[in-house]
Design a protein around this motif. Structure first.
Motif, PDB file in Angstrom:
ATOM      1  N   PRO A  87       0.826  -1.220   0.000  1.00 10.96           N
ATOM      2  CA  PRO A  87       0.000   0.000   0.000  1.00 10.96           C
ATOM      3  C   PRO A  87       0.860   1.269   0.000  1.00 10.96           C
ATOM      4  O   PRO A  87       1.745   1.442   0.836  1.00 10.96           O
ATOM      5  CB  PRO A  87      -0.801  -0.125   1.302  1.00 10.96           C
ATOM      6  CG  PRO A  87      -0.915  -1.604   1.503  1.00 10.96           C
ATOM      7  CD  PRO A  87       0.397  -2.173   1.038  1.00 10.96           C
ATOM      8  N   GLY A  88       0.614   2.125  -1.002  1.00  9.09           N
ATOM      9  CA  GLY A  88       1.329   3.389  -1.106  1.00  9.09           C
ATOM     10  C   GLY A  88       2.695   3.311  -1.738  1.00  9.09           C
ATOM     11  O   GLY A  88       3.371   4.333  -1.901  1.00  9.09           O
ATOM     12  N   VAL A  89       3.146   2.120  -2.099  1.00  9.34           N
ATOM     13  CA  VAL A  89       4.496   1.952  -2.642  1.00  9.34           C
ATOM     14  C   VAL A  89       4.430   1.218  -3.982  1.00  9.34           C
ATOM     15  O   VAL A  89       3.839   0.139  -4.086  1.00  9.34           O
ATOM     16  CB  VAL A  89       5.398   1.156  -1.672  1.00  9.34           C
ATOM     17  CG1 VAL A  89       6.806   0.998  -2.266  1.00  9.34           C
ATOM     18  CG2 VAL A  89       5.470   1.845  -0.325  1.00  9.34           C
ATOM     19  N   ASP A  96      -2.065   6.930  -6.317  1.00  6.71           N
ATOM     20  CA  ASP A  96      -1.919   7.232  -4.888  1.00  6.71           C
ATOM     21  C   ASP A  96      -0.709   6.574  -4.249  1.00  6.71           C
ATOM     22  O   ASP A  96      -0.668   6.358  -3.030  1.00  6.71           O
ATOM     23  CB  ASP A  96      -3.188   6.856  -4.102  1.00  6.71           C
ATOM     24  CG  ASP A  96      -4.378   7.723  -4.474  1.00  6.71           C
ATOM     25  OD1 ASP A  96      -4.154   8.912  -4.796  1.00  6.71           O
ATOM     26  OD2 ASP A  96      -5.512   7.227  -4.455  1.00  6.71           O
ATOM     27  N   PHE A  97       0.318   6.270  -5.058  1.00  9.77           N
ATOM     28  CA  PHE A  97       1.580   5.826  -4.481  1.00  9.77           C
ATOM     29  C   PHE A  97       2.330   7.071  -3.995  1.00  9.77           C
ATOM     30  O   PHE A  97       2.416   8.065  -4.716  1.00  9.77           O
ATOM     31  CB  PHE A  97       2.449   5.092  -5.503  1.00  9.77           C
ATOM     32  CG  PHE A  97       1.859   3.795  -6.001  1.00  9.77           C
ATOM     33  CD1 PHE A  97       0.953   3.086  -5.234  1.00  9.77           C
ATOM     34  CD2 PHE A  97       2.242   3.266  -7.226  1.00  9.77           C
ATOM     35  CE1 PHE A  97       0.409   1.883  -5.676  1.00  9.77           C
ATOM     36  CE2 PHE A  97       1.718   2.065  -7.690  1.00  9.77           C
ATOM     37  CZ  PHE A  97       0.795   1.374  -6.908  1.00  9.77           C
ATOM     38  N   THR A  98       2.861   7.021  -2.803  1.00 10.97           N
ATOM     39  CA  THR A  98       3.656   8.139  -2.285  1.00 10.97           C
ATOM     40  C   THR A  98       5.154   7.890  -2.443  1.00 10.97           C
ATOM     41  O   THR A  98       5.958   8.809  -2.303  1.00 10.97           O
ATOM     42  CB  THR A  98       3.346   8.372  -0.798  1.00 10.97           C
ATOM     43  OG1 THR A  98       3.596   7.173  -0.064  1.00 10.97           O
ATOM     44  CG2 THR A  98       1.895   8.789  -0.615  1.00 10.97           C
ATOM     45  N   VAL A  99       5.509   6.647  -2.729  1.00 12.52           N
ATOM     46  CA  VAL A  99       6.911   6.264  -2.882  1.00 12.52           C
ATOM     47  C   VAL A  99       7.038   5.310  -4.062  1.00 12.52           C
ATOM     48  O   VAL A  99       6.162   4.457  -4.282  1.00 12.52           O
ATOM     49  CB  VAL A  99       7.433   5.568  -1.604  1.00 12.52           C
ATOM     50  CG1 VAL A  99       8.834   5.003  -1.829  1.00 12.52           C
ATOM     51  CG2 VAL A  99       7.447   6.529  -0.434  1.00 12.52           C
ATOM     52  N   GLU A 138       6.331   7.767 -13.080  1.00 11.34           N
ATOM     53  CA  GLU A 138       6.140   8.478 -11.815  1.00 11.34           C
ATOM     54  C   GLU A 138       4.768   9.152 -11.759  1.00 11.34           C
ATOM     55  O   GLU A 138       4.099   9.135 -10.716  1.00 11.34           O
ATOM     56  CB  GLU A 138       7.243   9.512 -11.624  1.00 11.34           C
ATOM     57  CG  GLU A 138       8.605   8.901 -11.349  1.00 11.34           C
ATOM     58  CD  GLU A 138       9.694   9.952 -11.263  1.00 11.34           C
ATOM     59  OE1 GLU A 138       9.380  11.165 -11.350  1.00 11.34           O
ATOM     60  OE2 GLU A 138      10.880   9.578 -11.119  1.00 11.34           O
ATOM     61  N   ARG A 139       4.340   9.745 -12.869  1.00  9.74           N
ATOM     62  CA  ARG A 139       3.022  10.392 -12.878  1.00  9.74           C
ATOM     63  C   ARG A 139       1.909   9.355 -12.732  1.00  9.74           C
ATOM     64  O   ARG A 139       0.900   9.609 -12.074  1.00  9.74           O
ATOM     65  CB  ARG A 139       2.854  11.213 -14.168  1.00  9.74           C
ATOM     66  CG  ARG A 139       3.696  12.477 -14.164  1.00  9.74           C
ATOM     67  CD  ARG A 139       3.406  13.405 -15.328  1.00  9.74           C
ATOM     68  NE  ARG A 139       3.954  12.886 -16.568  1.00  9.74           N
ATOM     69  CZ  ARG A 139       3.246  12.580 -17.636  1.00  9.74           C
ATOM     70  NH1 ARG A 139       1.934  12.715 -17.633  1.00  9.74           N
ATOM     71  NH2 ARG A 139       3.828  12.135 -18.736  1.00  9.74           N
ATOM     72  N   GLU A 140       2.114   8.202 -13.350  1.00  6.37           N
ATOM     73  CA  GLU A 140       1.128   7.136 -13.192  1.00  6.37           C
ATOM     74  C   GLU A 140       1.103   6.646 -11.742  1.00  6.37           C
ATOM     75  O   GLU A 140       0.024   6.355 -11.199  1.00  6.37           O
ATOM     76  CB  GLU A 140       1.464   5.981 -14.135  1.00  6.37           C
ATOM     77  CG  GLU A 140       0.508   4.807 -14.077  1.00  6.37           C
ATOM     78  CD  GLU A 140      -0.882   5.124 -14.587  1.00  6.37           C
ATOM     79  OE1 GLU A 140      -1.820   4.366 -14.242  1.00  6.37           O
ATOM     80  OE2 GLU A 140      -1.044   6.119 -15.324  1.00  6.37           O
ATOM     81  N   ALA A 141       2.267   6.564 -11.110  1.00  6.99           N
ATOM     82  CA  ALA A 141       2.326   6.153  -9.712  1.00  6.99           C
ATOM     83  C   ALA A 141       1.581   7.145  -8.828  1.00  6.99           C
ATOM     84  O   ALA A 141       0.845   6.754  -7.911  1.00  6.99           O
ATOM     85  CB  ALA A 141       3.786   6.032  -9.264  1.00  6.99           C
TER      86      ALA A 141
END
Length: 301
Positions: free
Chosen positions: A220-222, A255-258, A248-251
């Motif tokens: 989650p988030g990564v 809602d990925f923060t890392v 990176e924009r897709e990440a």
């Protein structure tokens, strides 16, 4: 999932400058003249004669030059009527039309090349040697940036033919570069980089896949970035950074923060790019046998 952020709008002054240069240059080399380089044909036919070389199929020329089939056919028939080329069926495939220069066509092309060289030499005579070198460097930069501008980076399903072909080419490439080789069984699976699980991007230049990059969810988030690859013919354009930016924009949209990634010790240029793009080296987060460096980047919301 939110849509990817669109690219920054193009400033009006950049559009104006580009169009001004285009008008100036095309006028100076006589693109608008029906008798290009003083010969009895317009630029389109002259360029087609050049591209035919020793012979080619109309299908290949249509793809290479990005021409409408009807327009290409009309130009080919015009050159045939002038005795510059001959059209024939492919010896092993009657559906494929071939075009090759006649003896007169080869003579014409030799003269065309001589005149084109003379035009360029005439333009450069007004410059000093350092100025000519400066112009040559500027044209190389312009060509590189125009190639990069013409490449699209598209989100595709990881199971598509182009995605699989890119992964296969990536594996062949690094198999040559890694001292221990590379096992294709260690590539990401299509379901890991498709739909809710992840994303796969393919870079296209004139319809041909020339690069790729994958994103998959680690926790989650990564997210994890995998298999950023550029075909050797499209390197040194800045395309790897384009692919990395798209990932990176897709990440961020997911809602990925890392985002994390790993890389091989042999890939020095990749390590330098990741550091330049804000990635910091971290302890190993996986047991990838090919990895010797692990990186992480926090994404801006």
């Amino acid at each position: 999932m939110e849509p990817m952020e669109p690219p920054a709008p193009v400033a009006a002054e950049h559009v104006t400058a580009f169009r001004h240069f285009n008008r100036y240059f095309t006028r100076r080399i006589g693109v608008l003249d029906d008798h290009y380089l003083g010969q009895d044909r317009p630029l389109g036919e002259a360029r087609l004669l050049f591209e035919i070389g020793d012979g080619a199929s109309l299908r290949e020329l249509r793809s290479r030059l990005g021409l409408d089939a009807g327009y290409l056919s009309r130009m080919a028939k015009a050159l045939e009527a002038q005795g510059m080329v001959r059209l024939s069926a492919h010896p092993r495939d009657n559906r494929l039309r071939m075009i090759e220069p006649t003896r007169a066509g080869r003579v014409e092309l030799t003269e065309q090349n001589r005149r084109a060289g003379a035009v360029v030499a005439g333009l450069l005579e007004g410059l000093t040697p350092p100025q000519r070198a400066e112009l040559t460097r500027a044209m190389a930069t312009a060509q590189r940036l125009l190639r990069l501008a013409g490449i699209t980076v598209d989100l595709v399903d990881g199971a598509t033919r182009d995605a699989l072909a890119c992964l296969d080419a990536y594996a062949d490439d690094i198999d040559e570069r890694f001292p221990e080789g590379f096992d294709k069984g260690d590539l990401v699976r299509p379901h890991e980089v498709s739909g809710e699980a992840g994303a796969f991007f393919v870079a296209y230049e004139e319809g041909r896949p020339v690069g790729c990059g994958a994103l998959r969810r680690l926790e989650p988030g990564v997210g994890e970035i995998r298999h950023v690859w550029v075909h050797r013919d499209a390197r040194r354009l800045g395309l790897a950074r384009r692919l990395l930016d798209a990932l990176e924009r897709e990440a961020s949209a997911r809602d990925f923060t890392v985002v994390r990634l790993d890389t091989h010790a042999a890939l020095k240029e990749a390590q330098a790019m990741y550091r330049a793009c804000g990635y910091r080296e971290i302890p190993a987060y996986d047991d990838n046998v090919y990895a010797s460096h692990w990186f992480e980047k926090r994404l801006d919301r």
